[in-house]
Design an enzyme around this catalytic site. Structure first.
Site, PDB file in Angstrom:
ATOM      1  N   HIS A 277     -10.482   1.389   2.160  1.00  0.00           N
ATOM      2  CA  HIS A 277     -10.151   2.386   3.189  1.00  0.00           C
ATOM      3  C   HIS A 277     -11.352   2.405   4.126  1.00  0.00           C
ATOM      4  CE1 HIS A 277      -8.217   6.240   4.648  1.00  0.00           C
ATOM      5  NE2 HIS A 277      -9.343   6.165   5.330  1.00  0.00           N
TER       6      HIS A 277
ATOM      7  N   ASP B   4       1.554   2.697   3.360  1.00  0.00           N
ATOM      8  CA  ASP B   4       0.748   3.906   3.209  1.00  0.00           C
ATOM      9  C   ASP B   4       1.629   5.157   3.184  1.00  0.00           C
ATOM     10  OD1 ASP B   4      -1.571   5.244   2.644  1.00  0.00           O
ATOM     11  OD2 ASP B   4      -2.364   5.224   4.681  1.00  0.00           O
TER      12      ASP B   4
ATOM     13  N   LYS C  80      -9.999  -0.677  -5.411  1.00  0.00           N
ATOM     14  CA  LYS C  80      -9.844   0.027  -4.128  1.00  0.00           C
ATOM     15  C   LYS C  80     -11.053   0.907  -3.859  1.00  0.00           C
ATOM     16  CE  LYS C  80      -7.925   1.970  -0.466  1.00  0.00           C
ATOM     17  NZ  LYS C  80      -6.736   2.791  -0.310  1.00  0.00           N
TER      18      LYS C  80
ATOM     19  N   HIS D 207      -4.510  -0.531   6.063  1.00  0.00           N
ATOM     20  CA  HIS D 207      -3.922   0.250   7.177  1.00  0.00           C
ATOM     21  C   HIS D 207      -4.751   0.178   8.459  1.00  0.00           C
ATOM     22  CE1 HIS D 207      -6.756   3.066   5.469  1.00  0.00           C
ATOM     23  NE2 HIS D 207      -5.971   3.399   4.462  1.00  0.00           N
TER      24      HIS D 207
ATOM     25  N   HIS E  57       0.863  -1.201   0.000  1.00  0.00           N
ATOM     26  CA  HIS E  57       0.000   0.000   0.000  1.00  0.00           C
ATOM     27  C   HIS E  57       0.889   1.237   0.000  1.00  0.00           C
ATOM     28  CE1 HIS E  57      -3.788   2.133   1.717  1.00  0.00           C
ATOM     29  NE2 HIS E  57      -2.928   3.072   1.288  1.00  0.00           N
TER      30      HIS E  57
ATOM     31  N   HIS F  60       1.433   5.409  -1.841  1.00  0.00           N
ATOM     32  CA  HIS F  60       0.974   6.493  -2.726  1.00  0.00           C
ATOM     33  C   HIS F  60       2.190   7.054  -3.446  1.00  0.00           C
ATOM     34  CE1 HIS F  60      -3.074   6.561  -0.954  1.00  0.00           C
ATOM     35  NE2 HIS F  60      -2.424   6.136   0.114  1.00  0.00           N
TER      36      HIS F  60
END
Ligand code: DOR
Ligand code: ZN
Length: 334
Positions: A132, A238, A95, A166, A12, A14
């Site tokens: 999420h 994350d 996602k 997360h 995970h 970004h």
């Protein structure tokens, strides 16, 4: 003695777009042979053409390093069976962001009551659903409240692989064993830190993230999963870069952890006498859960102290200024 990890994966992360992508992607690709690269870009990666373009831009940004970007499609409640079937072979998963819960999630799902037709297709196509999992309730309770949604999805779609992203609470940690089809990622910051790192002294925006860091009890529940070598958890950093200006003036949520991930994880596992379990947490569990065949590459950590720089370009990393005991071999000198 060096520490060798076989094909570590970050499940995970970004990586952003354009200049930011080109700047941050090498930190991930030096330490990991593959990563789940989140689709909350602008616009989101929510169609086949955007999936192909984003995947290609990540590959270009990492250059010659052997590295597989796994890009899940940004959930749309109007996704059709035809559309998903046509991309099935190059699609890693989907996602789901509830609308407005985090950075660039405005295009997320506004009504959770409308998602079931798409979940039915994902189950049929054996495509994992990454979530999420936060409501828009009180910050500290958002994930705890969302566990009821996880429960409903896992019960209604028992063959759908459901990944709680997360996780940050006792409730999510305990929920993991309730259904065979539920799995979770855990970040470095939720594993090691609490809300006091954000608010306990002078406000520290570089620990501000979504889901917000929680109590010592919540953190300890995550540590218990890791210490038990739980087979349904995977490392997902994350890491979410924002410029120092955005962190300080816009309240942007996200911790930039990419440069320190494996050194900090090695330290945590060593401190808890668990070094033999690091390989499963950073690779083997994820390969099994997702049935991945990542590039075969060893990443070597040397027992060499280094100091985390105050900034990488315009970004302040988590643990800036810390002295870390493990250094990734061939990582650029700061
Ligand atoms: O803190 C976060 N930052 N949490 C997320 O879910 C998104 C991320 C981002 O994209 O900045
Ligand atoms: Zn994220």
């Amino acid at each position: 003695m060096n520490l060798t990890l076989n094909s570590p994966l970050d499940m995970h992360v970004h990586l952003r777009q354009d200049d930011m992508l080109r700047f941050v992607a090498p930190f991930t690709a030096q330490q990991f042979v593959g990563a789940v690269c989140m689709p909350n870009t602008l616009p989101p990666v929510d169609r086949a053409d955007r999936l192909d373009a984003y995947t290609a831009s990540i590959r270009k940004a990492v250059g010659d390093l052997s590295f597989d970007p796994y890009v899940p499609l940004f959930f749309r409640d109007d996704l059709t069976r035809e559309e998903l079937t046509a991309m099935r072979d190059r699609l890693f998963g989907v996602k789901l962001y509830p609308a407005g819960v985090t950075t660039n999630s405005d295009a997320g799902v506004a009504e959770l009551g409308k998602i079931e037709p798409v979940l039915d297709i994902l189950q049929d196509l054996d495509l994992p659903l990454l979530v999420h999992g936060e409501t828009n309730g009180y910050s500290h309770d958002r994930e705890r409240e969302f566990v009821a949604v996880y429960d409903h999805i896992a019960t209604t779609f028992p063959r759908l692989r459901l990944i709680m992203e997360h996780i940050s609470t006792v409730e999510a940690a305990e929920f993991l064993d309730k259904h065979d089809n539920v799995f979770a990622t855990i970040t470095l910051h939720h594993l090691c830190h609490t809300l006091d790192d954000v608010l306990g002294g002078p406000f520290n925006p570089f620990y501000f993230c979504k889901p917000i860091l929680k109590s010592p009890r919540d953190r300890d529940a995550l540590q218990s999963l890791v210490k038990a070598g739980h087979p349904k958890i995977m490392f997902g950093s994350d890491s979410a870069p924002h410029t120092e200006v955005a962190k300080r003036t816009e309240g942007a949520a996200g911790c930039f952890t990419a440069p320190v991930l494996l050194p900090c994880l090695a330290e945590f596992f060593e401190d808890h006498d668990l070094l033999d379990q690091l390989q499963a947490f950073v690779s083997d569990n994820a390969q099994r859960i997702y049935r991945l065949d990542p590039p075969r590459r060893d990443v070597v950590l040397e027992p060499r102290t280094w100091t985390v720089p105050p900034r990488y370009g315009s970004i302040v990393p988590m643990n800036a200024g810390a002295h870390l005991r493990w250094k990734v071999q061939n990582a650029p000198e700061e």
